[in-house]
Enzyme design. Structure first.
Site, mmCIF file in Angstrom:
data_model
loop_
_atom_site.group_PDB
_atom_site.id
_atom_site.type_symbol
_atom_site.label_atom_id
_atom_site.label_comp_id
_atom_site.label_asym_id
_atom_site.label_seq_id
_atom_site.Cartn_x
_atom_site.Cartn_y
_atom_site.Cartn_z
ATOM 1 N N ASP A 1 56.329 -34.442 -17.861
ATOM 2 C CA ASP A 1 57.452 -35.005 -18.624
ATOM 3 C C ASP A 1 57.073 -35.615 -19.973
ATOM 4 O O ASP A 1 57.943 -35.832 -20.810
ATOM 5 C CB ASP A 1 58.153 -36.088 -17.792
ATOM 6 N N GLY B 1 55.080 -36.365 -9.081
ATOM 7 C CA GLY B 1 55.259 -34.924 -9.280
ATOM 8 C C GLY B 1 53.948 -34.291 -9.729
ATOM 9 O O GLY B 1 53.258 -34.833 -10.583
HETATM 10 O O1 F6P Z 1 58.364 -35.803 -13.014
HETATM 11 C C1 F6P Z 1 58.286 -34.428 -12.974
HETATM 12 C C2 F6P Z 1 59.597 -33.816 -12.595
HETATM 13 O O2 F6P Z 1 59.425 -32.415 -12.520
HETATM 14 C C3 F6P Z 1 60.772 -34.144 -13.500
HETATM 15 O O3 F6P Z 1 60.767 -33.398 -14.685
HETATM 16 C C4 F6P Z 1 61.948 -33.866 -12.607
HETATM 17 O O4 F6P Z 1 63.055 -34.648 -12.981
HETATM 18 C C5 F6P Z 1 61.429 -34.268 -11.252
HETATM 19 O O5 F6P Z 1 60.015 -34.272 -11.331
HETATM 20 C C6 F6P Z 1 61.865 -33.358 -10.138
HETATM 21 O O6 F6P Z 1 61.403 -33.895 -8.948
HETATM 22 P P1 F6P Z 1 61.463 -33.129 -7.560
HETATM 23 O O7 F6P Z 1 60.415 -32.067 -7.574
HETATM 24 O O8 F6P Z 1 61.173 -34.187 -6.562
HETATM 25 O O9 F6P Z 1 62.826 -32.527 -7.453
#
Ligand code: F6P
Length: 324
Positions: free
Chosen positions: A127, A11
């Site tokens: 996170d 992410g």
């Molecule tokens: O790891 C960062 C994060 O934003 C988390 O807080 C969240 O659970 C996840 O990535 C969301 O991922 P995606 O953008 O793939 O939905």
């Protein structure tokens, strides 16, 4: 060492660009050529590898997201896939890599190091869930975004004598929820590490309602309740407050990085390049108090998570004047 690469993985997080920028500038000052790899490990296997431009490095410091792109690539666990990556790196004579990302990028960095490409990782995720670092690049910016959003929601809840249930990101880590609750004086907190049942949340808001408090803010970590809108309805039915749910969502990941995130990004990027110049690999950079440390990736895998239960309970007590 003459040529290194830099990539961002997992992410995106505010500050990743500042880290990439610092890798390029600091390595260049050390007479090392830098290549950027587009879209993380995916770019390694597809040969999306380009020589970095120093003007580009200067221009991206203040940008949110990651300008070189990111991806999640579970297939990188496969040796055949990694062999392709190593072949592409060798084609460009790239000897080492700086990997900026969350814990999902650790293993790839370790395995590539074992295959002869020294990798040094930087903790990049909103996170704050990387146990080997007190803070991660992106956490401070996301936290500030959340705090601004909660303050705004409080304004309208207070105006209308309502309650709000606000879901924040963090994956399995409650730090964004906990720190945001501390910074906004949230009335009820439920984090990944210190979870309240739906009934406990309902009971707490109902108890607060009995004291005549004008607004209530409930902050919860994501992925804990099936549907926060349904939870808000339960809160409303029991407490009598008109209750609205807000899922803050991806707004938390974007935006120009805060000064603290840029500071962590730039200083840790320089520290990572120093490790590479010293011929080291298989390391993850972390913040230990105010000091940067380089730990063996293998040693970080079994590091225990810090227990935040006591801190969470203390904040609950701080905000418990209205609970009888
Ligand atoms: O790891 C960062 C994060 O934003 C988390 O807080 C969240 O659970 C996840 O990535 C969301 O991922 P995606 O953008 O793939 O939905």
């Amino acid at each position: 060492i003459k040529k290194i690469g830099v990539l961002t993985s997992g992410g995106d997080a505010p500050g990743m660009n500042a880290a990439v920028s610092a890798v390029i500038r600091y390595a260049s000052s050390n007479k090392i050529e830098v290549f950027v790899i587009k879209d993380g490990y995916k770019g390694l296997i597809n040969d999306w590898i380009e020589q970095a431009d120093i003007n580009y490095a200067q221009n991206i410091i203040a940008l949110g997201g990651t300008a070189i792109g990111s991806a999640r690539l579970p297939e990188f666990a496969d040796i055949k896939v990694r062999e392709k990556a190593v072949a592409n790196l060798k084609k460009h004579a790239i000897e080492a890599l700086v990997v900026i990302g969350g814990d999902g990028s650790y293993m790839g960095a370790q395995r590539l190091t074992e295959m002869g490409i020294n990798c040094v990782g930087l903790p990049g995720t909103i996170d704050n869930d990387i146990v080997s670092s007190d803070y991660t690049i992106g956490f401070d910016t996301a936290l500030n975004t959340i705090v601004q959003a909660i303050d705004k929601i409080r304004d309208t809840m207070q105006s209308h004598n309502r309650a709000a249930v606000i879901e924040v990101m963090g994956n399995q880590c409650g730090d964004l929820a906990l720190y945001a609750s501390i910074a906004t004086g949230a009335d009820v907190i439920s984090t990944s590490e210190s979870k309240l049942t739906e009934q406990e949340i309902v009971d707490q808001v109902t108890a607060i309602a009995k004291t005549g408090k004008r607004s209530v803010v409930v902050v919860v970590s994501e992925k804990m309740y099936p549907d926060v809108h349904a939870l808000a309805e339960k809160v409303e039915a029991s407490s009598g407050y008109v209750t609205r749910a807000t899922v803050l969502g991806h707004i938390q990941r974007g935006g120009s990085p805060s000064a603290m995130d840029r500071h962590l990004a730039v200083t840790s990027a320089m520290f990572a390049v120093d490790q590479i110049i010293a011929g080291k690999g298989g390391l993850y950079i972390g913040l230990d108090g105010t000091k940067l440390v380089a730990r063996d990736i293998n040693s970080t895998l079994n590091m225990p998570r810090k227990d935040k239960t006591e801190e969470t309970n203390k904040i609950r007590f701080l905000n418990a004047q209205f609970l009888k």
